[in-house]
Design a protein around this motif. Structure first.
Motif, mmCIF file in Angstrom:
data_model
loop_
_atom_site.group_PDB
_atom_site.id
_atom_site.type_symbol
_atom_site.label_atom_id
_atom_site.label_comp_id
_atom_site.label_asym_id
_atom_site.label_seq_id
_atom_site.Cartn_x
_atom_site.Cartn_y
_atom_site.Cartn_z
ATOM 1 N N LEU A 150 0.827 -1.197 0.000
ATOM 2 C CA LEU A 150 0.000 0.000 0.000
ATOM 3 C C LEU A 150 0.866 1.254 0.000
ATOM 4 N N PRO A 151 0.432 2.316 -0.684
ATOM 5 C CA PRO A 151 1.137 3.597 -0.549
ATOM 6 C C PRO A 151 0.906 4.190 0.834
ATOM 7 N N CYS A 152 1.836 5.048 1.252
ATOM 8 C CA CYS A 152 1.748 5.665 2.576
ATOM 9 C C CYS A 152 2.140 7.129 2.473
ATOM 10 N N VAL A 153 1.322 7.992 3.058
ATOM 11 C CA VAL A 153 1.603 9.426 3.124
ATOM 12 C C VAL A 153 1.900 9.775 4.576
ATOM 13 N N VAL A 154 3.046 10.440 4.807
ATOM 14 C CA VAL A 154 3.466 10.788 6.160
ATOM 15 C C VAL A 154 3.605 12.303 6.274
ATOM 16 N N PHE A 155 2.771 12.927 7.100
ATOM 17 C CA PHE A 155 2.939 14.338 7.447
ATOM 18 C C PHE A 155 3.820 14.410 8.688
ATOM 19 N N THR A 156 4.974 15.026 8.534
ATOM 20 C CA THR A 156 5.878 15.150 9.663
ATOM 21 C C THR A 156 6.220 16.615 9.879
ATOM 22 N N GLY A 157 7.038 16.904 10.904
ATOM 23 C CA GLY A 157 7.356 18.283 11.222
ATOM 24 C C GLY A 157 8.444 18.860 10.349
ATOM 25 N N PRO A 158 8.574 20.177 10.338
ATOM 26 C CA PRO A 158 9.572 20.825 9.479
ATOM 27 C C PRO A 158 11.002 20.568 9.933
ATOM 28 N N ASP A 159 11.180 20.176 11.202
ATOM 29 C CA ASP A 159 12.520 19.943 11.734
ATOM 30 C C ASP A 159 12.779 18.458 11.987
ATOM 31 N N VAL A 160 12.171 17.600 11.174
ATOM 32 C CA VAL A 160 12.397 16.163 11.309
ATOM 33 C C VAL A 160 13.890 15.872 11.201
ATOM 34 N N PRO A 161 14.453 15.100 12.133
ATOM 35 C CA PRO A 161 15.888 14.802 12.059
ATOM 36 C C PRO A 161 16.240 14.115 10.740
ATOM 37 N N PRO A 162 17.398 14.425 10.157
ATOM 38 C CA PRO A 162 17.777 13.830 8.863
ATOM 39 C C PRO A 162 17.774 12.310 8.874
ATOM 40 N N ASN A 163 18.187 11.711 9.976
ATOM 41 C CA ASN A 163 18.209 10.253 10.033
ATOM 42 C C ASN A 163 16.798 9.678 9.954
ATOM 43 N N VAL A 164 15.841 10.360 10.599
ATOM 44 C CA VAL A 164 14.454 9.897 10.550
ATOM 45 C C VAL A 164 13.871 10.148 9.158
ATOM 46 N N ASP A 165 14.218 11.275 8.549
ATOM 47 C CA ASP A 165 13.764 11.568 7.188
ATOM 48 C C ASP A 165 14.221 10.471 6.230
ATOM 49 N N ALA A 166 15.481 10.061 6.352
ATOM 50 C CA ALA A 166 15.994 8.982 5.500
ATOM 51 C C ALA A 166 15.264 7.678 5.768
ATOM 52 N N PHE A 167 14.967 7.424 7.023
ATOM 53 C CA PHE A 167 14.255 6.216 7.428
ATOM 54 C C PHE A 167 12.883 6.174 6.767
ATOM 55 N N LEU A 168 12.147 7.278 6.834
ATOM 56 C CA LEU A 168 10.809 7.351 6.240
ATOM 57 C C LEU A 168 10.861 7.118 4.728
ATOM 58 N N ASN A 169 11.801 7.778 4.085
ATOM 59 C CA ASN A 169 11.890 7.680 2.625
ATOM 60 C C ASN A 169 12.355 6.312 2.149
ATOM 61 N N ALA A 170 13.080 5.600 2.991
ATOM 62 C CA ALA A 170 13.581 4.292 2.584
ATOM 63 C C ALA A 170 12.468 3.328 2.214
ATOM 64 N N TYR A 171 11.309 3.477 2.836
ATOM 65 C CA TYR A 171 10.189 2.570 2.577
ATOM 66 C C TYR A 171 9.297 3.032 1.420
ATOM 67 N N GLY A 172 9.689 4.132 0.773
ATOM 68 C CA GLY A 172 8.910 4.611 -0.362
ATOM 69 C C GLY A 172 7.712 5.456 0.017
ATOM 70 N N ALA A 173 7.671 5.939 1.257
ATOM 71 C CA ALA A 173 6.551 6.783 1.685
ATOM 72 C C ALA A 173 6.643 8.159 1.032
ATOM 73 N N VAL A 174 5.484 8.796 0.888
ATOM 74 C CA VAL A 174 5.443 10.198 0.487
ATOM 75 C C VAL A 174 5.579 11.017 1.763
ATOM 76 N N VAL A 175 6.731 11.643 1.958
ATOM 77 C CA VAL A 175 7.028 12.364 3.191
ATOM 78 C C VAL A 175 6.783 13.855 2.974
#
Length: 405
Positions: A150-175
Motif C-alpha cells: 500500500l502507498p503511505c503518506v506521512v505528514f511530519t514536522g519541518p525539523d524532522v531529524p535527517p536520520n528519521v527523514d531517511a528512514f521514512l523515505n527508505a520505505y517509499g513513503a510520500v514524506v
C-alpha cells in the motif's frame, strides 16, 4: 493472511460503554455519539472472551515473533507482519526490568500498533494509509504499508531529524514536512479527498485508531509470560495509547482468570508539555497544553486523550512529569546497561527514578523503553577526533578515558 482466529466482535465507546458498534468499518475518529466540540472519546475493540482458551493461548510457544501469536485477542490481522513483538525483558538491577521495544522491526513499539492499523486498512479495502508523525509512528506505518503493498503518506514536522527523514523515505513513503499545527488538518483532508485510511489521530482531543492500542496489549502479555504481574509498569507517554494498551492487556489477563490483579500503570510525560498529568489534575477526560522546549520530541504532545486517564485511574497509577535533565540521566543509565535509547524512550526509567528507591514488595517493576537511540536529535553529527597511529597518542587517549596499566 488467515484471520479466522480473531475473536473480536465489535467496537465499544470508552465515553459510554452502552454505545457499541460493529467491528467494521474501523472507527478512526472516536465515538460518534459521545464526542463534543471540546472532547472526543475513543472506542476500543471488544471480544468474545468466553470463547478464549487461556491455557492454550498463554502456554509457552516455541516461537514468539509476530502478533499472530495472540490472534484471538486482536482484531483480524489482514496485513502481513514483520516479526514484531517478542522483545526482551532486561533486568538492569534486582527486580527492575526494562522492556526493550527497540528490538521491533523498525526499532520502536509502534510496530505493534501498525500491524493492527494496516490490517484495518487492508480489511477495509483502502487504497493506502496516511499518518501524522514526528518519527517513530511514521517510519513504522511506512514499513507496514510497504509490506502490505500500500502507498503511505506521512505528514511530519519541518525539523524532522535527517536520520528519521531517511528512514521514512527508505520505505517509499510520500514524506511531507509541514508546520506542526498543520499536520492533523492536512491529514483529515487527505483522508476525505483521497480515501486513504488514517492510522493516527483525526480528532480535537486524541482518540486515534480504534484498532491501534490492541496491538500494544501484547506488551502486557509478554511481560506476564516472563515475570508474571509486576507491581508497577512505567510507560513513556505522549498520547497515551501505549499506556492504555498495557493496562488493557493486564486487565484482560485478570478477566480471563490468569491473575487477580493489575499492576499500577504510571504515565511518564515530558515536563515541557504533560497534558495527561494536567487532565488528571483537573479531573478532565483530556487537556490541551502549550508545549515548551524539549529534546524529547517523540512524547512532547500538546493534547492528551481519554485512554490515558482510564489507564492511570483504573490501575491506581500516577501521572509523572520529567524534565530533560532527568530523562538524560535515565538515558545515560540505560546506555551503561547496554541499551541505546531515544531520549523519549528513557522516560519510563526516569519515571521510576523520580520516585526514589523502587518498591518491590508486591513484585518487580518494569520500565518500557520505546525506541532506539538512532531516532534521537543530533544523531550522526558527532565526530570522534582521530588519534595519531602512535602508542603515546593512543596511551594518552586511554588514560583520559580512565584506563591505566
Amino acid at each position: 493472511m488467515a484471520t479466522a482466529d480473531s475473536l473480536a466482535t465489535g467496537q465499544r465507546s470508552l465515553g459510554d460503554p452502552d454505545f457499541d458498534y460493529p467491528l467494521w468499518p474501523p472507527l478512526t475518529a472516536g465515538c460518534p455519539r459521545t464526542g463534543t466540540e471540546e472532547i472526543s472519546y475513543p472506542v476500543e475493540v471488544d471480544y468474545a472472551y468466553d470463547k478464549v482458551d487461556p491455557a492454550s493461548l498463554f502456554a509457552p510457544a516455541p516461537t514468539r515473533g509476530g502478533l499472530e501469536r495472540w490472534a484471538p485477542l486482536l482484531p483480524p490481522l489482514h496485513a502481513p507482519g514483520l516479526g514484531e513483538g517478542a522483545t526482551p525483558l532486561v533486568e538492569i538491577e534486582p527486580g527492575v526490568y526494562v522492556k526493550d521495544e527497540s528490538r521491533n522491526p523498525t526499532w520502536s513499539h509502534k510496530d505493534r500498533l501498525n500491524r493492527c492499523t494496516t490490517s484495518a486498512a487492508v480489511g477495509a479495502g483502502a487504497p493506502g494509509i496516511a499518518v501524522a508523525s514526528s518519527g517513530n509512528h511514521g517510519a513504522s506505518a511506512a514499513a507496514y504499508a510497504a509490506r502490505a503493498g500500500l502507498p503511505c503518506v506521512v505528514f511530519t514536522g519541518p525539523d524532522v531529524p535527517p536520520n528519521v527523514d531517511a528512514f521514512l523515505n527508505a520505505y517509499g513513503a510520500v514524506v511531507l514536512p509541514v508546520p506542526w499545527e498543520a499536520r492533523w488538518p492536512l491529514l483529515r483532508q487527505v483522508v476525505e479527498r483521497l480515501g486513504l485510511h488514517p492510522v493516527s489521530n483525526l480528532t480535537t482531543t486524541h482518540t486515534g485508531h480504534a484498532y491501534g492500542p490492541e496491538g500494544y496489549k501484547t506488551v502486557a502479555y509478554e511481560i506476564f509470560q516472563d515475570v508474571g504481574v509486576p507491581s508497577a509498569v512505567f510507560v513513556p507517554t505522549g498520547y497515551g495509547e501505549l499506556l492504555f494498551g498495557v493496562w488493557k492487556g493486564f486487565s484482560e489477563l485478570r478477566r480471563l482468570g490468569l491473575t487477580d490483579r493489575v499492576p499500577r500503570i504510571h504515565s511518564c510525560e515530558v515536563a515541557a508539555s504533560g497534558p495527561l498529568a494536567r487532565a488528571i489534575e483537573l479531573g478532565l477526560p483530556a487537556a490541551h497544553v502549550t508545549v515548551g522546549p524539549s529534546d524529547a520530541y517523540s512524547i512532547a504532545s500538546p493534547v492528551s486523550g481519554y485512554r490515558g486517564v482510564v489507564a492511570v485511574r483504573e490501575s491506581g497509577g500516577r501521572a509523572l512529569t520529567l524534565d530533560d535533565r532527568r530523562l538524560a540521566e535515565a538515558q545515560h543509565e540505560l546506555s551503561r546497561a547496554g541499551l541505546w535509547t531515544e531520549l523519549s524512550a528513557a522516560a519510563g526509567l526516569a519515571g521510576l527514578r523520580s520516585l526514589g528507591e523502587p518498591d518491590l514488595s508486591d513484585g518487580p517493576v518494569v520500565c518500557l523503553s520505546t525506541s532506539s537511540g538512532f531516532k534521537d536529535l543530533g544523531v550522526g553529527t558527532r565526530r570522534t577526533d582521530p588519534v595519531a597511529p602512535e602508542w603515546d597518542a593512543v596511551l594518552r587517549r586511554l588514560r583520559a578515558a580512565g584506563l591505566t596499566a
